[in-house]
Design a protein around this motif. Structure first.
Motif, short mmCIF file in Angstrom:
data_model
loop_
_atom_site.label_atom_id
_atom_site.label_comp_id
_atom_site.label_asym_id
_atom_site.label_seq_id
_atom_site.Cartn_x
_atom_site.Cartn_y
_atom_site.Cartn_z
N GLU A 8 -21.79 82.60 -1.91
CA GLU A 8 -20.46 83.12 -1.63
C GLU A 8 -20.44 83.82 -0.27
N PHE A 9 -19.29 83.78 0.39
CA PHE A 9 -19.12 84.42 1.69
C PHE A 9 -19.20 85.93 1.53
N VAL A 10 -20.03 86.58 2.35
CA VAL A 10 -20.16 88.04 2.28
C VAL A 10 -19.87 88.70 3.62
N GLY A 11 -19.74 87.95 4.69
CA GLY A 11 -19.44 88.53 5.99
C GLY A 11 -19.70 87.53 7.10
N PHE A 12 -19.57 88.00 8.33
CA PHE A 12 -19.82 87.12 9.48
C PHE A 12 -20.42 87.94 10.61
N GLN A 13 -20.94 87.24 11.60
CA GLN A 13 -21.63 87.89 12.71
C GLN A 13 -21.34 87.12 13.99
N ILE A 14 -21.05 87.87 15.06
CA ILE A 14 -20.89 87.28 16.39
C ILE A 14 -22.20 87.50 17.14
N ASN A 15 -22.82 86.43 17.60
CA ASN A 15 -24.11 86.52 18.28
C ASN A 15 -23.92 86.61 19.79
N ASP A 16 -25.01 86.96 20.48
CA ASP A 16 -24.93 87.15 21.93
C ASP A 16 -24.64 85.85 22.69
N SER A 75 -24.18 84.88 0.23
CA SER A 75 -24.98 85.60 -0.76
C SER A 75 -26.33 84.95 -1.04
N ASN A 76 -26.51 83.70 -0.65
CA ASN A 76 -27.80 83.02 -0.86
C ASN A 76 -28.71 83.16 0.37
#
Length: 417
Positions: free
Chosen positions: A302-310, A319-320
């Motif tokens: 399941e979707f738990v968040g996101f991240q913007i990389n450099d 979640s997995n």
């Protein structure tokens, strides 16, 4: 003529103070670029000039300092480039302010509501479509589906002084018929875990047989019962040389690969996967061991968040413990950034003087670097602006003094008898 000269000087000095005041007012504005006044003299058919005029306001597009914020939606640009933003009416704006917000429709926008654009993804697994037309970036909240295991790696050591088991034939329910059992978990197409049990039986010096069984099958054979071929299969011979290195597995020498099969379960079909035993050894250690155990499958998450990389890539976090590419932020650059038209709200639009935008990604070509969790500060130098303010004030006073002096001279002429 002196009056008009001085009046033009007063006007120019006043406008210069406007620019300086605007710089100082925006010294804390994220991504703000300081401006400076350019003046030009005026002549009217003689060598004596008629004053001064403002020819342009030049913006300084040098990078400001980078300030860490540790906020996931903050992104700073160091060097060349602008964020590409799209308004609701389709107008394209360019900005250096990397303070972004996540909207209810899952789009990423500037604080003024302009949508951040980037390259989309396509395919399975998703890959960035560089060179495609940039589109508004969105963050979907859907699940990441399961991925069936196709490859696994196991690096094991079998103890060389192990004795041949006293019971034969091998049975997974009889611990006296094998030397060691270990396991690895793999996943089928629906994400069901399969606990693959691997049994090792020493048959002679430097010779072993390996059996495997899908532990997700509920019933194991009772001790002494015949092995079910569909669950375990025949023993796979493993041969080591006198240095303890693998010579062959199942008759193949290079690379040391075998195919295993997990059983159908809960609607998912049976399937094969490949196991690589490279760098496995037979040495006289205290116990049999596994030093590396990896497989490329995973359960759904399941979707738990996101991240913007450099590098500008936007990844979904699940979640997995998996990550999935969602988009990549694009940068725009121009042949002449000073030709951009400031539109307020910390954005610019392209003009004929700026040239058309060139689209690319961070840290390639002439595009600058991105820093996630940081912001670019205003590039206003307050000390310099205060000095410029003093100079502009003196210019204003001097032009006013010119008017006063000319007025005194005219008064003297009027009072002549």
């Amino acid at each position: 003529m002196a009056f008009s000269q001085a009046l033009s000087g007063l006007k120019a000095a006043s406008q210069n103070l406007d620019v300086i005041g605007n710089n100082i007012a925006n010294s804390a504005t994220v991504g703000f670029k300081a401006g400076s006044m350019a003046f030009a003299d005026m002549f009217a058919g003689s060598k004596v000039g008629v004053g001064v005029r403002v020819s342009n306001v030049i913006q300084n597009f040098n990078s400001g300092g980078t300030t860490t914020t540790d906020r996931g939606l903050d992104v700073a640009i160091s060097g060349n480039g602008f964020f590409r933003l799209e308004a609701s009416n389709g107008t394209i704006y360019y900005a250096r302010n990397g303070q972004f917000l996540l909207q209810p429709d899952r789009s990423i926008t500037s604080t003024e509501g302009y949508k951040l654009t980037g390259y989309p993804v396509a395919g399975t697994p998703p890959t960035i479509q560089q060179g495609a037309n940039p589109v508004p970036i969105t963050i979907p909240e859907g699940i990441i589906p399961a991925s069936a295991t196709t490859k696994a790696n196991m690096q094991i050591n079998l103890t060389s002084n192990s004795q041949i088991p006293k019971n034969s034939p091998f049975s997974p329910g009889d611990s006296d018929s094998f030397n060691w059992v270990t396991s690895t978990t793999v996943f089928d197409s629906l994400g069901n875990p399969h606990n693959m049990n691997l049994y090792f039986v020493k048959t002679a010096d430097n010779n072993w047989d390996m059996y495997y069984q899908d532990g997700s099958i509920p019933a194991l054979p009772a001790p002494g019962a015949p092995i079910q071929p569909s669950a375990t299969g025949p023993g796979i011979p493993i041969v080591f040389d006198t240095n303890g290195d693998i010579v062959s597995i199942d008759g193949a020498s290079n690379p040391p690969l075998i195919n295993m099969t997990y059983e159908a379960l809960n609607g998912a079909p049976s399937a094969d996967f490949e196991v690589d035993f490279s760098n496995s050894t037979q040495q006289n250690l205290a116990a049999n061991s596994v030093s590396d155990n990896f497989q490329n499958g995973y359960a759904p998450g399941e979707f738990v968040g996101f991240q913007i990389n450099d590098d500008g890539t936007v990844e979904g976090l699940y979640s997995n413990q998996q990550r999935q590419l969602l988009a990549q932020i694009v940068l725009a650059n121009f042949a002449n950034p000073e030709g951009l038209q400031p539109e307020g709200n910390n954005v610019w639009t392209e003009t004929r003087n700026s040239g058309q935008s060139r689209i690319g990604i961070a840290n390639t070509g002439n595009f600058g670097l991105l820093t996630s969790g940081a912001l670019e500060s205003s590039n206003v130098d307050q000390g310099l602006e205060l000095v410029n303010m003093i100079v502009a004030q003196r210019n204003y006073q001097a032009n006013a003094q010119t008017i006063k002096t000319q007025d005194q001279i005219l008064g003297t002429l009027v009072n002549l008898r």
